[in-house]
Design an enzyme around this catalytic site. Structure first.
Site, mmCIF file in Angstrom:
data_model
loop_
_atom_site.group_PDB
_atom_site.id
_atom_site.type_symbol
_atom_site.label_atom_id
_atom_site.label_comp_id
_atom_site.label_asym_id
_atom_site.label_seq_id
_atom_site.Cartn_x
_atom_site.Cartn_y
_atom_site.Cartn_z
ATOM 1 N N LYS A 142 12.646 -14.845 8.613
ATOM 2 C CA LYS A 142 13.823 -14.626 7.755
ATOM 3 C C LYS A 142 14.116 -13.128 7.596
ATOM 4 C CE LYS A 142 10.837 -14.850 3.685
ATOM 5 N NZ LYS A 142 10.302 -15.764 2.655
ATOM 6 N N TYR A 150 19.633 16.717 -5.807
ATOM 7 C CA TYR A 150 20.551 16.379 -6.901
ATOM 8 C C TYR A 150 19.864 16.417 -8.258
ATOM 9 C CZ TYR A 150 24.036 14.581 -3.602
ATOM 10 O OH TYR A 150 24.966 14.444 -2.614
HETATM 11 C C1 LIG Z 1 8.974 -16.022 2.925
HETATM 12 C C2 LIG Z 1 8.253 -17.279 2.764
HETATM 13 C C3 LIG Z 1 7.005 -17.477 3.375
HETATM 14 C C4 LIG Z 1 6.265 -16.390 4.118
HETATM 15 O O1 LIG Z 1 5.520 -15.633 3.211
HETATM 16 P P1 LIG Z 1 4.564 -14.441 3.709
HETATM 17 O O2 LIG Z 1 3.906 -13.979 2.478
HETATM 18 O O3 LIG Z 1 5.460 -13.414 4.305
HETATM 19 O O4 LIG Z 1 3.648 -15.027 4.720
HETATM 20 C C5 LIG Z 1 6.419 -18.726 3.264
HETATM 21 N N1 LIG Z 1 7.007 -19.711 2.575
HETATM 22 C C6 LIG Z 1 8.200 -19.559 1.959
HETATM 23 C C7 LIG Z 1 8.804 -20.707 1.245
HETATM 24 C C8 LIG Z 1 8.853 -18.338 2.020
HETATM 25 O O5 LIG Z 1 10.035 -18.172 1.402
#
Ligand SMILES: *Cc1c(COP(=O)(O)O)cnc(C)c1O
Length: 362
Positions: free
Chosen positions: A33, A258
């Protein structure tokens, strides 16, 4: 100028390490993702398919559609499909994770309209994270629904809220007990029970005995598992490199950046680097909370980070305009860079802007 180097051989290494932690028949769901956590998800996904993951997972439908366009053929789970994307999800043959009555009923209506039977779905239960998922005591409602001919329930899962927490964790233990009960109820009802999964990356290291039938692995493929002992077994895939744009001598008492964010305590040499908020370097990395690496030496970030630039103190480092700079690389990982700015590897990687060039090393 700014380059994110991605070393896919380190991904191979991380995949092998994860496989060592799980049973030969445990399925591996590769989570790609958010552009594979801000890196470059097409090459990342393709490499994971070559390595042998059983399923890929994305957050939203649009990400899955893109993977299909790139020719990815293996099953793709969509963790958080939104109601208005269900039609596109079906068109791209993606598998929704259904997490609410509202969503499940909408999907049922859509499948019936289209006269589709046996569509692969996943059910997500909320056992304690309180983000998304069916309440853990609504199993009976689900059991009735999933016996409908339009659905083919492939897996049932939940997500731990503190999988990296030192054991024993009251919260995780409670979630595990609730999930076991859900599993029992589902297994009793179904002739061919679905598969069950609970663990993310740190869960794989912390609770290997609760891997059930599958694990969902994301950040560990990038080289991090939320604990220094587990990180040691992995290799960071991403290295962020930039160059020095300009070097100034700044007199004692002059300010840098800044809102006079930093005042020079003595005469100093300041190097400006072409990275800023737009590239994902947040304000919290400024004012000496974090640093960059130049010729193997640490140079603290001074003053407030700007939109396109940040400034570092190079008084103690012999360097020139045009020299290479590492934010994270061979000497220090993204996770270590993140910690100093009060952040975590997930946020630093996922926040990397689209202006940064991605270079894939196969
Ligand atoms: C993002 C996600 C994962 C992966 O988690 P990691 O800690 O990056 O391994 C697993 N399950 C769900 C539902 C997620 O949203």
């Amino acid at each position: 100028m700014n380059t994110l180097h991605l070393y896919l051989q380190n991904l191979d290494h991380n995949y092998r390490q994860i496989r060592k932690k799980i049973q030969p028949n445990t399925l591996c769901i590769g989570v790609v993702k958010a552009n594979a956590y801000g890196t470059e998800f097409i090459h990342f996904a393709k490499r994971l398919v070559e390595l042998g993951v059983d399923t890929l997972a994305v957050a939203y439908t649009e990400e899955g559609v893109q993977l299909r366009k790139e020719g990815i053929k293996i099953p793709i789970m969509v963790f958080y499909p939104q109601k208005n994307s269900l039609e596109a999800l079906i068109e791209s043959n993606l598998e929704p994770c259904l997490y609410s009555k509202h969503l499940l009923l909408s999907f049922e209506i859509l499948l019936n309209e289209k006269k589709i039977e046996n569509y692969p779905i996943h059910i997500k239960y909320n056992t304690g994270l309180n983000r998304v998922g069916f309440p853990f005591d609504e199993v009976n409602w689900i059991l009735d629904k999933i016996s409908l001919p339009c659905f083919n329930l492939k897996t049932v899962y939940s997500h731990l809220a503190a999988s990296e927490e030192k054991r024993p964790s009251l919260l995780c233990d409670k979630q595990i007990q609730r999930f076991k009960k859900i599993k029992e109820q589902h297994s009793k009802k179904n002739e061919a029970p679905p598969k069950f999964h609970l663990l993310n990356s740190s869960g794989i290291f912390n609770y290997p005995e609760f891997q059930f039938d599958a694990v969902r692995c994301g950040i560990a493929f990038h080289g991090f598992a939320n604990h220094p002992d587990w990180d040691k077994l992995l290799k960071p895939v991403a290295q962020l490199e930039t160059i020095i744009t300009q070097i100034h001598d700044v007199m004692k008492g002059e300010s840098v950046g800044y809102d006079h964010g930093w005042k020079a305590p003595k005469q100093v040499r300041i190097a400006s680097l072409p990275l800023g908020h737009a590239d994902g370097i947040g304000r919290h990395f400024g004012n000496q909370s974090s640093s960059v690496i130049i010729h193997g030496q640490e140079a603290p970030i001074v003053g407030n980070v700007c939109m396109d630039m940040l400034m570092v103190d190079v008084s103690e480092i012999s360097c020139e305009e045009g020299d290479k700079v590492n934010l994270f690389g061979p000497l220090r990982s993204a996770s270590e860079f993140a910690v100093n700015g009060g952040s975590i590897s997930y946020e630093v990687l996922a926040g990397l802007g689209s202006r940064i060039k991605r270079v894939i090393h196969f």
